[in-house]
Design a protein around this motif. Structure first.
Motif, PDB file in Angstrom:
ATOM      1  N   ARG A 209       1.028  -1.182  -0.085  1.00 22.51           N
ATOM      2  CA  ARG A 209       0.026  -0.038  -0.095  1.00 22.51           C
ATOM      3  C   ARG A 209       0.966   1.412   0.021  1.00 22.51           C
ATOM      4  N   PRO A 210       0.491   2.193  -0.673  1.00 22.30           N
ATOM      5  CA  PRO A 210       1.175   3.389  -0.939  1.00 22.30           C
ATOM      6  C   PRO A 210       1.151   4.329   0.248  1.00 22.30           C
ATOM      7  N   GLU A 211       1.836   5.403   0.409  1.00 24.52           N
ATOM      8  CA  GLU A 211       1.860   6.484   1.290  1.00 24.52           C
ATOM      9  C   GLU A 211       0.599   7.189   1.488  1.00 24.52           C
ATOM     10  N   GLY A 212      -0.122   7.738   0.250  1.00 27.48           N
ATOM     11  CA  GLY A 212      -1.310   8.268   0.355  1.00 27.48           C
ATOM     12  C   GLY A 212      -2.381   7.604   1.003  1.00 27.48           C
ATOM     13  N   ARG A 213      -2.644   6.346   0.506  1.00 24.10           N
ATOM     14  CA  ARG A 213      -3.459   5.382   1.281  1.00 24.10           C
ATOM     15  C   ARG A 213      -3.396   5.260   2.549  1.00 24.10           C
ATOM     16  N   ILE A 214      -2.074   4.774   3.282  1.00 24.58           N
ATOM     17  CA  ILE A 214      -1.881   4.502   4.379  1.00 24.58           C
ATOM     18  C   ILE A 214      -2.217   5.818   5.193  1.00 24.58           C
ATOM     19  N   ARG A 215      -1.724   6.916   4.744  1.00 25.69           N
ATOM     20  CA  ARG A 215      -2.178   8.090   5.657  1.00 25.69           C
ATOM     21  C   ARG A 215      -3.685   8.340   5.719  1.00 25.69           C
ATOM     22  N   PHE A 216      -4.215   7.950   4.725  1.00 27.60           N
ATOM     23  CA  PHE A 216      -5.649   8.261   4.472  1.00 27.60           C
ATOM     24  C   PHE A 216      -6.357   7.141   5.861  1.00 27.60           C
ATOM     25  N   GLN A 248     -18.685   9.309   6.706  1.00 27.01           N
ATOM     26  CA  GLN A 248     -18.136  10.395   7.667  1.00 27.01           C
ATOM     27  C   GLN A 248     -16.889  10.325   7.975  1.00 27.01           C
ATOM     28  N   ALA A 249     -16.253   8.970   8.339  1.00 29.59           N
ATOM     29  CA  ALA A 249     -15.057   9.043   8.508  1.00 29.59           C
ATOM     30  C   ALA A 249     -14.168   9.465   7.249  1.00 29.59           C
ATOM     31  N   ASN A 250     -14.525   9.233   6.078  1.00 24.52           N
ATOM     32  CA  ASN A 250     -13.752   9.592   4.914  1.00 24.52           C
ATOM     33  C   ASN A 250     -13.885  11.094   4.825  1.00 24.52           C
ATOM     34  N   MET A 251     -14.945  11.549   5.062  1.00 21.30           N
ATOM     35  CA  MET A 251     -15.149  13.087   5.129  1.00 21.30           C
ATOM     36  C   MET A 251     -14.122  13.784   5.985  1.00 21.30           C
ATOM     37  N   PHE A 252     -14.053  13.146   7.057  1.00 21.17           N
ATOM     38  CA  PHE A 252     -13.392  13.648   8.107  1.00 21.17           C
ATOM     39  C   PHE A 252     -11.655  13.675   7.682  1.00 21.17           C
ATOM     40  N   ALA A 253     -11.202  12.245   7.170  1.00 24.76           N
ATOM     41  CA  ALA A 253      -9.747  12.177   6.622  1.00 24.76           C
ATOM     42  C   ALA A 253      -9.583  13.430   5.644  1.00 24.76           C
ATOM     43  N   SER A 254     -10.531  13.358   4.633  1.00 29.88           N
ATOM     44  CA  SER A 254     -10.344  14.380   3.621  1.00 29.88           C
ATOM     45  C   SER A 254     -10.228  15.828   4.208  1.00 29.88           C
ATOM     46  N   ALA A 255     -10.918  16.121   5.180  1.00 36.99           N
ATOM     47  CA  ALA A 255     -10.936  17.483   5.869  1.00 36.99           C
ATOM     48  C   ALA A 255      -9.701  17.802   6.624  1.00 36.99           C
ATOM     49  N   LEU A 256      -9.323  16.682   7.188  1.00 37.38           N
ATOM     50  CA  LEU A 256      -8.022  16.723   7.950  1.00 37.38           C
ATOM     51  C   LEU A 256      -6.695  17.071   7.168  1.00 37.38           C
ATOM     52  N   LEU A 257      -6.580  16.090   5.850  1.00 35.36           N
ATOM     53  CA  LEU A 257      -5.572  16.111   5.315  1.00 35.36           C
ATOM     54  C   LEU A 257      -5.414  17.132   4.373  1.00 35.36           C
ATOM     55  N   LEU A 258      -6.520  17.573   3.863  1.00 41.60           N
ATOM     56  CA  LEU A 258      -6.627  18.665   2.800  1.00 41.60           C
ATOM     57  C   LEU A 258      -7.418  19.748   3.274  1.00 41.60           C
ATOM     58  N   PRO A 259      -6.876  20.595   4.099  1.00 40.75           N
ATOM     59  CA  PRO A 259      -7.776  21.782   4.802  1.00 40.75           C
ATOM     60  C   PRO A 259      -8.694  22.584   3.758  1.00 40.75           C
ATOM     61  N   LYS A 260      -9.710  22.948   4.036  1.00 39.43           N
ATOM     62  CA  LYS A 260     -10.615  23.761   2.981  1.00 39.43           C
ATOM     63  C   LYS A 260      -9.715  25.021   2.559  1.00 39.43           C
ATOM     64  N   GLU A 261      -9.174  25.764   3.337  1.00 43.87           N
ATOM     65  CA  GLU A 261      -8.742  27.193   2.840  1.00 43.87           C
ATOM     66  C   GLU A 261      -7.596  26.901   2.032  1.00 43.87           C
ATOM     67  N   GLN A 289      -6.574  10.694  -6.637  1.00 41.53           N
ATOM     68  CA  GLN A 289      -8.142  10.156  -6.621  1.00 41.53           C
ATOM     69  C   GLN A 289      -8.683  11.065  -5.061  1.00 41.53           C
ATOM     70  N   ALA A 290      -8.080  11.082  -4.098  1.00 39.90           N
ATOM     71  CA  ALA A 290      -8.532  11.824  -2.969  1.00 39.90           C
ATOM     72  C   ALA A 290      -8.746  13.203  -3.035  1.00 39.90           C
ATOM     73  N   MET A 291      -7.482  13.767  -3.914  1.00 34.82           N
ATOM     74  CA  MET A 291      -7.604  15.042  -4.117  1.00 34.82           C
ATOM     75  C   MET A 291      -8.688  15.524  -4.877  1.00 34.82           C
ATOM     76  N   ILE A 292      -9.053  14.608  -6.006  1.00 32.71           N
ATOM     77  CA  ILE A 292     -10.104  15.045  -6.913  1.00 32.71           C
ATOM     78  C   ILE A 292     -11.520  14.925  -6.159  1.00 32.71           C
ATOM     79  N   TYR A 293     -11.520  14.012  -5.455  1.00 36.61           N
ATOM     80  CA  TYR A 293     -12.807  13.851  -4.568  1.00 36.61           C
ATOM     81  C   TYR A 293     -12.976  15.179  -3.608  1.00 36.61           C
ATOM     82  N   ARG A 294     -12.064  15.453  -2.981  1.00 39.36           N
ATOM     83  CA  ARG A 294     -12.025  16.646  -2.270  1.00 39.36           C
ATOM     84  C   ARG A 294     -12.343  18.082  -2.954  1.00 39.36           C
ATOM     85  N   SER A 295     -11.849  18.327  -4.187  1.00 38.92           N
ATOM     86  CA  SER A 295     -12.042  19.455  -5.012  1.00 38.92           C
ATOM     87  C   SER A 295     -13.705  19.081  -5.292  1.00 38.92           C
ATOM     88  N   ASN A 296     -14.074  17.909  -5.660  1.00 36.83           N
ATOM     89  CA  ASN A 296     -15.537  18.174  -6.043  1.00 36.83           C
ATOM     90  C   ASN A 296     -16.391  18.363  -4.744  1.00 36.83           C
TER      91      ASN A 296
END
Length: 403
Positions: A209-216, A248-261, A289-296
């Protein structure tokens, strides 16, 4: 002196540790399923030879089956990621292993002053109905606020989190990793009560598993820790409720790793350019893929743009392996640091550490302990010394022999 009595509960524990059903163990040992059940429920005691057979088949030390359970670890619930693809036995086996991690943690508390649990107080009470759009919007808004609160509480601002494992460990969350999930379980988390205080443990699947997936995965489990109840059995909630909690846990992971502002400011320059996402991946250490999801999710790209980008990801073969992916290895964790400290300060040698574990009911082969704690290979290896049966002759004997 304590009388050695076969402990049937330990036979069941060892079987579950290895992820075996009664039928599978019966086939391995030529001991009937009925007999094994009687042994586990302490309705019968196996003969000496059968204990050796069971110990050999399960790869557990013989004496393990005669020990009392010195420490009873209280675990209420375990949150598993990729629950749908994992069998019940897969989940039970990994849960049992993580309980051993908690027991070792408790033993080492006698010698090591760990970082205390340091979590902000958050309030999250949203519906688990994944089809209720209003509830989803409400949940997203609250989760954004909680993720921002966590970043502020831990003093990491809006910048990329370069070492999430260290950040979690500094704040009292224990991280370990296992190598053999066979793509059934990505990660899981467990709450354990030790000395009337809650401790949280996160285990992540490693392998390729790659870094991005483990961190997420780590951020996802932190989401469960902060957002969801830990006093109810997950067997009592519906699949729909579980899916909502996963979302909800996925939403949190996205928001934590890729802060909105700060992430929005970065991605807005070229939000539909996959090459630009490759550049951002190096900065944010999160998958494309996580960044594309977050952008949407943040409304930076439309649903149509999101679907187009994901089709391009599939076309390029990036669904399973993206550019820049390399197998991720956890940094040396808090257990490695604890063991190293005990040895370097001459508090305990590897031999003494294993003896302390054994005294407290943890009688496992050292390789199993190293894997459970994600230690460097050979950390607890003790070379068996052969007894000395030779000695030098005294100098007087040597002198007389030369005349």
């Amino acid at each position: 002196m304590d009388k050695r009595i076969f402990n049937g509960k330990r036979l069941k524990n060892a079987r579950l540790f290895r992820g075996l059903t009664l039928t599978e163990l019966a086939n391995r040992t030529d001991i009937s399923k009925q007999s094994l059940s009687l042994y586990e429920n302490e309705k019968n005691i196996p003969e000496h030879e059968r204990v050796f057979t069971l110990a050999s088949s399960l790869n557990f030390p013989y004496e393990f089956f005669f020990q009392k359970d010195v420490r009873e670890t209280v675990t209420e619930v375990t949150y598993f990621r990729s629950l749908a693809s994992a069998t019940k036995m897969d989940r039970i086996s990994q849960s049992v292993k993580l309980e051993y991690v908690a027991k070792v943690y408790e033993i080492l508390l006698e010698f090591i002053d760990y970082p205390p649990l340091n979590l902000p107080e958050v309030s999250f009470d949203c519906s688990d109905d994944e089809f209720d759009e209003k509830s989803l919007e409400d949940a997203q808004e609250k989760i954004e606020s909680i993720a921002k609160q966590v970043r502020e509480y831990w003093g990491v601002g809006d910048a990329p989190i370069n070492n999430l494992q260290l950040l979690l460990e500094k704040n009292g969350i224990i991280i370990t990793g296992f190598n053999t999930f066979e793509d059934k379980i990505d990660a899981f988390s467990q709450r354990t009560s030790i000395d009337n205080e809650d401790r949280f443990f996160i285990a992540v699947a490693l392998g390729k598993r790659p870094e991005g997936r483990i961190r997420f995965d780590m951020a996802h489990e932190l989401g469960h820790i902060l957002l969801h109840p830990w006093s109810e059995s997950l067997d009592l909630i519906t699949k729909e409720e579980f899916k909502a909690r996963e979302k909800q846990a996925n939403m949190f992971a996205s928001a934590l790793l890729l802060p909105k502002e700060s992430f929005s400011n970065d991605v807005q320059a070229y939000p539909t350019d996959l090459n630009y996402y490759q550049y951002l991946k190096k900065k944010w250490h999160v998958s494309i893929q996580a960044m594309i999801y977050r952008s949407n999710q943040l409304g930076i790209i439309t649903d149509n743009q999101f679907q187009y980008l994901m089709r391009q990801v599939s076309k390029k073969g990036w669904r399973k392996k993206e550019p820049g992916d390399t197998p991720y290895s956890l940094n040396e964790n808090i257990f490695q640091g604890a063991i190293d400290l005990l040895v370097e300060e001459n508090i305990l040698s590897p031999t003494k550490i294993l003896q302390v574990f054994k005294k407290n009911g943890i009688t496992l082969h050292y390789k199993d302990i190293e894997e459970l704690l994600h230690l460097r290979e050979g950390t607890l290896f003790v070379e068996e010394r052969r007894p000395q049966i030779l000695q030098l002759r005294h100098s007087t004997d040597l002198d007389s022999g030369s005349n």
